[in-house]
Scaffold this motif. Structure first.
Motif, PDB file in Angstrom:
ATOM      1  N   LEU A 116      34.126  31.475  39.335  1.00 40.58           N
ATOM      2  CA  LEU A 116      33.319  32.172  38.321  1.00 40.58           C
ATOM      3  C   LEU A 116      33.744  31.771  36.910  1.00 40.58           C
ATOM      4  O   LEU A 116      32.908  31.583  36.026  1.00 40.58           O
ATOM      5  CB  LEU A 116      33.436  33.691  38.512  1.00 40.58           C
ATOM      6  CG  LEU A 116      33.004  34.231  39.886  1.00 40.58           C
ATOM      7  CD1 LEU A 116      33.241  35.739  39.959  1.00 40.58           C
ATOM      8  CD2 LEU A 116      31.534  33.908  40.163  1.00 40.58           C
ATOM      9  N   TYR A 119      32.221  28.438  36.130  1.00 42.51           N
ATOM     10  CA  TYR A 119      30.812  28.596  35.727  1.00 42.51           C
ATOM     11  C   TYR A 119      30.751  28.986  34.255  1.00 42.51           C
ATOM     12  O   TYR A 119      29.994  28.441  33.474  1.00 42.51           O
ATOM     13  CB  TYR A 119      30.118  29.700  36.523  1.00 42.51           C
ATOM     14  CG  TYR A 119      29.938  29.537  38.007  1.00 42.51           C
ATOM     15  CD1 TYR A 119      30.034  28.299  38.637  1.00 42.51           C
ATOM     16  CD2 TYR A 119      29.643  30.650  38.792  1.00 42.51           C
ATOM     17  CE1 TYR A 119      29.842  28.187  40.011  1.00 42.51           C
ATOM     18  CE2 TYR A 119      29.442  30.549  40.156  1.00 42.51           C
ATOM     19  CZ  TYR A 119      29.547  29.324  40.766  1.00 42.51           C
ATOM     20  OH  TYR A 119      29.358  29.235  42.114  1.00 42.51           O
ATOM     21  N   PHE A 231      25.722  36.400  32.005  1.00 36.27           N
ATOM     22  CA  PHE A 231      26.863  36.172  32.878  1.00 36.27           C
ATOM     23  C   PHE A 231      28.080  35.676  32.103  1.00 36.27           C
ATOM     24  O   PHE A 231      29.209  36.123  32.330  1.00 36.27           O
ATOM     25  CB  PHE A 231      26.483  35.154  33.964  1.00 36.27           C
ATOM     26  CG  PHE A 231      27.659  34.631  34.730  1.00 36.27           C
ATOM     27  CD1 PHE A 231      28.212  35.378  35.767  1.00 36.27           C
ATOM     28  CD2 PHE A 231      28.229  33.407  34.402  1.00 36.27           C
ATOM     29  CE1 PHE A 231      29.316  34.893  36.465  1.00 36.27           C
ATOM     30  CE2 PHE A 231      29.330  32.931  35.096  1.00 36.27           C
ATOM     31  CZ  PHE A 231      29.874  33.669  36.126  1.00 36.27           C
ATOM     32  N   TYR A 239      34.453  39.821  36.332  1.00 35.99           N
ATOM     33  CA  TYR A 239      34.617  38.638  37.197  1.00 35.99           C
ATOM     34  C   TYR A 239      35.494  38.972  38.402  1.00 35.99           C
ATOM     35  O   TYR A 239      35.225  38.547  39.515  1.00 35.99           O
ATOM     36  CB  TYR A 239      35.210  37.461  36.419  1.00 35.99           C
ATOM     37  CG  TYR A 239      34.268  36.883  35.387  1.00 35.99           C
ATOM     38  CD1 TYR A 239      32.948  36.560  35.709  1.00 35.99           C
ATOM     39  CD2 TYR A 239      34.687  36.660  34.083  1.00 35.99           C
ATOM     40  CE1 TYR A 239      32.083  36.045  34.752  1.00 35.99           C
ATOM     41  CE2 TYR A 239      33.829  36.140  33.122  1.00 35.99           C
ATOM     42  CZ  TYR A 239      32.529  35.837  33.466  1.00 35.99           C
ATOM     43  OH  TYR A 239      31.673  35.333  32.516  1.00 35.99           O
ATOM     44  N   ILE A 266      22.885  32.846  40.385  1.00 41.84           N
ATOM     45  CA  ILE A 266      23.194  33.753  39.283  1.00 41.84           C
ATOM     46  C   ILE A 266      21.986  33.818  38.361  1.00 41.84           C
ATOM     47  O   ILE A 266      21.440  32.786  37.970  1.00 41.84           O
ATOM     48  CB  ILE A 266      24.447  33.277  38.529  1.00 41.84           C
ATOM     49  CG1 ILE A 266      25.650  33.408  39.474  1.00 41.84           C
ATOM     50  CG2 ILE A 266      24.652  34.083  37.244  1.00 41.84           C
ATOM     51  CD1 ILE A 266      26.964  33.022  38.890  1.00 41.84           C
ATOM     52  N   HIS A 267      21.557  35.032  38.059  1.00 41.81           N
ATOM     53  CA  HIS A 267      20.458  35.240  37.114  1.00 41.81           C
ATOM     54  C   HIS A 267      21.033  35.785  35.814  1.00 41.81           C
ATOM     55  O   HIS A 267      21.734  36.790  35.825  1.00 41.81           O
ATOM     56  CB  HIS A 267      19.433  36.230  37.686  1.00 41.81           C
ATOM     57  CG  HIS A 267      18.538  35.608  38.706  1.00 41.81           C
ATOM     58  ND1 HIS A 267      17.516  36.289  39.307  1.00 41.81           N
ATOM     59  CD2 HIS A 267      18.515  34.360  39.227  1.00 41.81           C
ATOM     60  CE1 HIS A 267      16.893  35.484  40.158  1.00 41.81           C
ATOM     61  NE2 HIS A 267      17.485  34.315  40.138  1.00 41.81           N
ATOM     62  N   SER A 268      20.707  35.123  34.710  1.00 47.79           N
ATOM     63  CA  SER A 268      21.279  35.486  33.421  1.00 47.79           C
ATOM     64  C   SER A 268      20.212  35.297  32.343  1.00 47.79           C
ATOM     65  O   SER A 268      19.247  34.563  32.546  1.00 47.79           O
ATOM     66  CB  SER A 268      22.489  34.571  33.171  1.00 47.79           C
ATOM     67  OG  SER A 268      23.168  34.937  32.005  1.00 47.79           O
ATOM     68  N   TRP A 281      22.248  40.753  33.794  1.00 49.04           N
ATOM     69  CA  TRP A 281      22.600  39.635  34.678  1.00 49.04           C
ATOM     70  C   TRP A 281      22.999  40.160  36.057  1.00 49.04           C
ATOM     71  O   TRP A 281      23.459  41.297  36.194  1.00 49.04           O
ATOM     72  CB  TRP A 281      23.684  38.750  34.059  1.00 49.04           C
ATOM     73  CG  TRP A 281      25.082  39.324  34.050  1.00 49.04           C
ATOM     74  CD1 TRP A 281      25.651  40.061  33.056  1.00 49.04           C
ATOM     75  CD2 TRP A 281      26.081  39.186  35.080  1.00 49.04           C
ATOM     76  NE1 TRP A 281      26.934  40.412  33.403  1.00 49.04           N
ATOM     77  CE2 TRP A 281      27.228  39.883  34.638  1.00 49.04           C
ATOM     78  CE3 TRP A 281      26.115  38.560  36.319  1.00 49.04           C
ATOM     79  CZ2 TRP A 281      28.400  39.958  35.396  1.00 49.04           C
ATOM     80  CZ3 TRP A 281      27.282  38.637  37.083  1.00 49.04           C
ATOM     81  CH2 TRP A 281      28.401  39.326  36.616  1.00 49.04           C
ATOM     82  N   HIS A 282      22.836  39.317  37.054  1.00 50.67           N
ATOM     83  CA  HIS A 282      23.152  39.719  38.421  1.00 50.67           C
ATOM     84  C   HIS A 282      23.217  38.486  39.319  1.00 50.67           C
ATOM     85  O   HIS A 282      22.910  37.379  38.886  1.00 50.67           O
ATOM     86  CB  HIS A 282      22.116  40.723  38.950  1.00 50.67           C
ATOM     87  CG  HIS A 282      20.713  40.210  38.915  1.00 50.67           C
ATOM     88  ND1 HIS A 282      19.949  40.201  37.763  1.00 50.67           N
ATOM     89  CD2 HIS A 282      19.928  39.656  39.865  1.00 50.67           C
ATOM     90  CE1 HIS A 282      18.768  39.685  38.010  1.00 50.67           C
ATOM     91  NE2 HIS A 282      18.720  39.324  39.288  1.00 50.67           N
ATOM     92  N   VAL A 283      23.609  38.719  40.549  1.00 45.21           N
ATOM     93  CA  VAL A 283      23.708  37.637  41.528  1.00 45.21           C
ATOM     94  C   VAL A 283      22.775  37.966  42.682  1.00 45.21           C
ATOM     95  O   VAL A 283      22.728  39.114  43.139  1.00 45.21           O
ATOM     96  CB  VAL A 283      25.157  37.488  42.052  1.00 45.21           C
ATOM     97  CG1 VAL A 283      25.248  36.402  43.116  1.00 45.21           C
ATOM     98  CG2 VAL A 283      26.112  37.187  40.902  1.00 45.21           C
TER      99      VAL A 283
END
Ligand SMILES: [Zn+2]
Ligand SMILES: [Zn+2]
Ligand SMILES: [Zn+2]
Length: 320
Positions: A116, A119, A231, A239, A266-268, A281-283
């Protein structure tokens, strides 16, 4: 749709059609084979080894077969995504661990958290390039989910446009905010935690749930409890909590669904949007299930369609 004709040149294309995946013997991501990848962009090394040699815990390298840097031009309508993008893009691979066999189910929480952080570092660097509007971060695990290499890895693709599925989610969140003056994801967390039926697991930072209207059986969302649109702006605790939740949920899926292939995305918030108040944000974690999945054989229940309540119940029961 991304038209990437350059990808046709991949040496393993015929193997792909037979659903094969590059295993350990030919793996370019295993330690000692660093010369088989382009030079690293980022690496985490404990013992101070030289760049592009062994001794790393994680490496990020350019994708040797990028989806975007291609000669291909137009789709049938004459104006493809690639055309609109003028070929601008970056495609990077995060080699998550030197250990060929590991998965998010068997990696430690610290190892997943390291992924993470990688990323985050790459997003923060890539967004300095003003041409980029969005960075897709995703992991394809297993050949049915689109992975071409077995070695644990994920990908970042920087785009000069906002993909439609992100745009739609942001627009939906905006409409909710305009009507209710609240973030739709914060509302979902509050309602789902209160009701409980679609909650898979919770920790101090993150809630894992089956969404009310899943597109796929066992689709799972990992939502940070505290509101934040991006994110790459999350906290260390988030994290940590997310790493713990990813390991926990993948472990449950491994048990309940016999180690399925999956896509993790991952949506950001897009860089170009002013969505900070209402986007969250989320996964999204979507297992690729087939009719012969062990869950069906083992339980006699039919996976498709599986209601979100059944999915959450099954994954809850395979915890701890
Ligand atoms: Zn390997
Ligand atoms: Zn929110
Ligand atoms: Zn989403």
């Amino acid at each position: 749709m991304i038209i990437a004709t350059g990808r046709r040149k991949r040496p393993n294309d015929f193997q792909l059609e037979r659903s094969k995946i590059i295993g350990r013997e030919n793996c370019p991501f295993c330690p000692g084979r660093e010369d088989l990848t382009p030079p690293e962009i980022l690496a985490f090394r404990q013992n101070g080894g030289a760049a592009n040699g062994p001794g790393w815990e994680l490496r990020v390298v350019p994708n040797k077969f990028p989806a975007l840097q291609v000669e291909g031009t137009l789709d049938r309508e004459g104006e493809g995504l690639f055309d609109r993008m003028n070929g601008i893009g970056a495609h990077e691979v995060v080699i998550e661990t030197p250990d060929h066999q590991k998965t998010f189910g068997t990696m430690t929480e610290v190892e997943i958290e390291r992924v993470l952080w990688a990323y985050r570092e790459r997003v923060r660097d890539l967004k300095n390039d003003r041409r980029f509007r969005y960075i897709l971060i995703f992991k394809n695990h297993g050949a049915p989910a689109g992975a071409t290499l077995e070695h644990p890895h994920s990908q970042l693709i920087a785009l000069p446009i906002v993909p439609d599925f992100v745009r739609e989610e942001v627009d939906g969140a905006r409409r909710h905010y305009q009507a209710k003056e609240r973030c739709v994801f914060c509302d979902i967390i509050r309602q789902e935690v209160a009701a409980g039926r679609r909650v898979i697991h919770e920790n101090a930072e993150v809630v894992a749930l089956s969404p009310y209207a899943p597109r796929f059986p066992f689709e799972t969302w990992l939502l940070p409890r505290s509101h934040g649109a991006r994110f790459e702006e999350a906290s260390r605790q988030q994290y940590e909590g997310l790493a713990r939740m990813i390991k926990g949920v993948v472990t449950r899926m491994d048990r309940a669904l016999e180690s399925p292939s999956y896509n993790l995305i991952i949506h950001s918030e897009p860089f170009s949007e002013q969505a900070t108040e209402f986007y969250h944000w989320h996964v999204e974690l979507i297992p690729k299930l087939t009719r012969t999945a062990g869950f069906e054989w083992g339980t006699g229940l039919h996976i498709n369609p599986t209601s979100p309540e059944e999915a959450a119940q099954a994954l809850r029961s395979f915890g701890g």
